[in-house]
Write an enzyme that holds these catalytic residues in place. Sequence first.
Site, PDB file in Angstrom:
ATOM      1  CE  LYS A  91      -3.883  -2.380   2.095  1.00  0.00           C
ATOM      2  NZ  LYS A  91      -4.607  -2.834   3.263  1.00  0.00           N
ATOM      3  CD  GLN A  97      -3.617  -4.578   6.227  1.00  0.00           C
ATOM      4  OE1 GLN A  97      -3.744  -3.503   5.659  1.00  0.00           O
ATOM      5  NE2 GLN A  97      -3.883  -5.718   5.628  1.00  0.00           N
ATOM      6  CG  ASP A 100     -10.477  -0.722   5.246  1.00  0.00           C
ATOM      7  OD1 ASP A 100     -10.251  -1.154   4.098  1.00  0.00           O
ATOM      8  OD2 ASP A 100      -9.791  -1.030   6.241  1.00  0.00           O
TER       9      ASP A 100
HETATM   10  N1  GUN Z   1      -6.766  -7.146   5.560  1.00  0.00           N
HETATM   11  C1  GUN Z   1      -6.979  -7.838   4.425  1.00  0.00           C
HETATM   12  N2  GUN Z   1      -7.685  -7.092   3.541  1.00  0.00           N
HETATM   13  C2  GUN Z   1      -7.916  -5.909   4.123  1.00  0.00           C
HETATM   14  C3  GUN Z   1      -8.582  -4.710   3.700  1.00  0.00           C
HETATM   15  O1  GUN Z   1      -9.134  -4.587   2.599  1.00  0.00           O
HETATM   16  N3  GUN Z   1      -8.599  -3.702   4.615  1.00  0.00           N
HETATM   17  C4  GUN Z   1      -8.034  -3.820   5.835  1.00  0.00           C
HETATM   18  N4  GUN Z   1      -8.120  -2.789   6.676  1.00  0.00           N
HETATM   19  N5  GUN Z   1      -7.401  -4.908   6.245  1.00  0.00           N
HETATM   20  C5  GUN Z   1      -7.349  -5.940   5.401  1.00  0.00           C
END
Ligand code: GUN
Length: 285
Positions: free
Chosen positions: A52, A96, A119
């Site tokens: 990211k 996350q 998110d």
């Molecule tokens: N862990 C795995 N996929 C995601 C996601 O799309 N967002 C977040 N915050 N954590 C994740």
Amino acid sequence: MTESSVLSGRAFAKEVRRNIKDEILRVGGRPPGLAVIIVGDDPASSVYVAMKEKACGKVGIESTVVRLKESISQENLLQEIDRLNEDPSVDGILCQLPLPGHISADTVASAILPDKDVDGLHPENVGRLWRGEEGLFPCTPVGIIALMKHSDIAIDGADAVIVGRSNIVGKPLAALLLRENATVCVAHSHTSDLEGLCRKADILIAAVGRPHFIKRGFIKPGATVIDVGISRTEDGLAGDVDFDEVAPICGAITPVPGGVGPLTIAFLLSNTVKAWGTYHTSSTC
Ligand code: GUN
């Protein structure tokens, strides 16, 4: 029957990222800011967060990674979120997942300001999604709809079956498909005759995290098959769909890797720019 088409999420995500980069340059001024919180040192989460960060840098988004100890209390994590909520250089906040067992993911999602909730997990954004209003919605489902539209897959009037009912994929995808006038069914581990149900789907979306769970018998000939699963197996990465069995009979299919995976980050960047747009439209300078 014509050969099925392979929907390249990788190529589409590249195009989306290029458009985002152009948009940031075009608008100018303070760059968009994304804060990613990671609690503990789960290796998979560390890899995702690094991806990211790199993706942000390439399009001109300022990313900050907030690394917190596994042992942090929920209260201290919420204080950290408050600090980011108040920071005007931060447009988007993402925590996350998964979080350690002593921290409630729902409480964390509710603590992030809805307008910074890239998110799309805050109850206000969930409500906006189901009500058909504007808001920030989960990145993977938004990316899947965009990929299908980009690939001219007919959603309006289609029978869609989603296998998996998570808050981050299955449920928001149901709402988004409904907004596009699909008839939606969300199946899960208690569904009776799952195979028969899936075989009725014009659009089948698998988000269960069980390698090669979806076989030939689950597929209506010509259907669009979207594989959200990604599992590490002895033979490498595997999706929820048995690609070799399914590809010859479906109309279109996403591969693993290179299908849905790259969409998640591309649409996280897109959500961040959307949140930044809120700043631009509300700013007087
Ligand atoms: N862990 C795995 N996929 C995601 C996601 O799309 N967002 C977040 N915050 N954590 C994740």
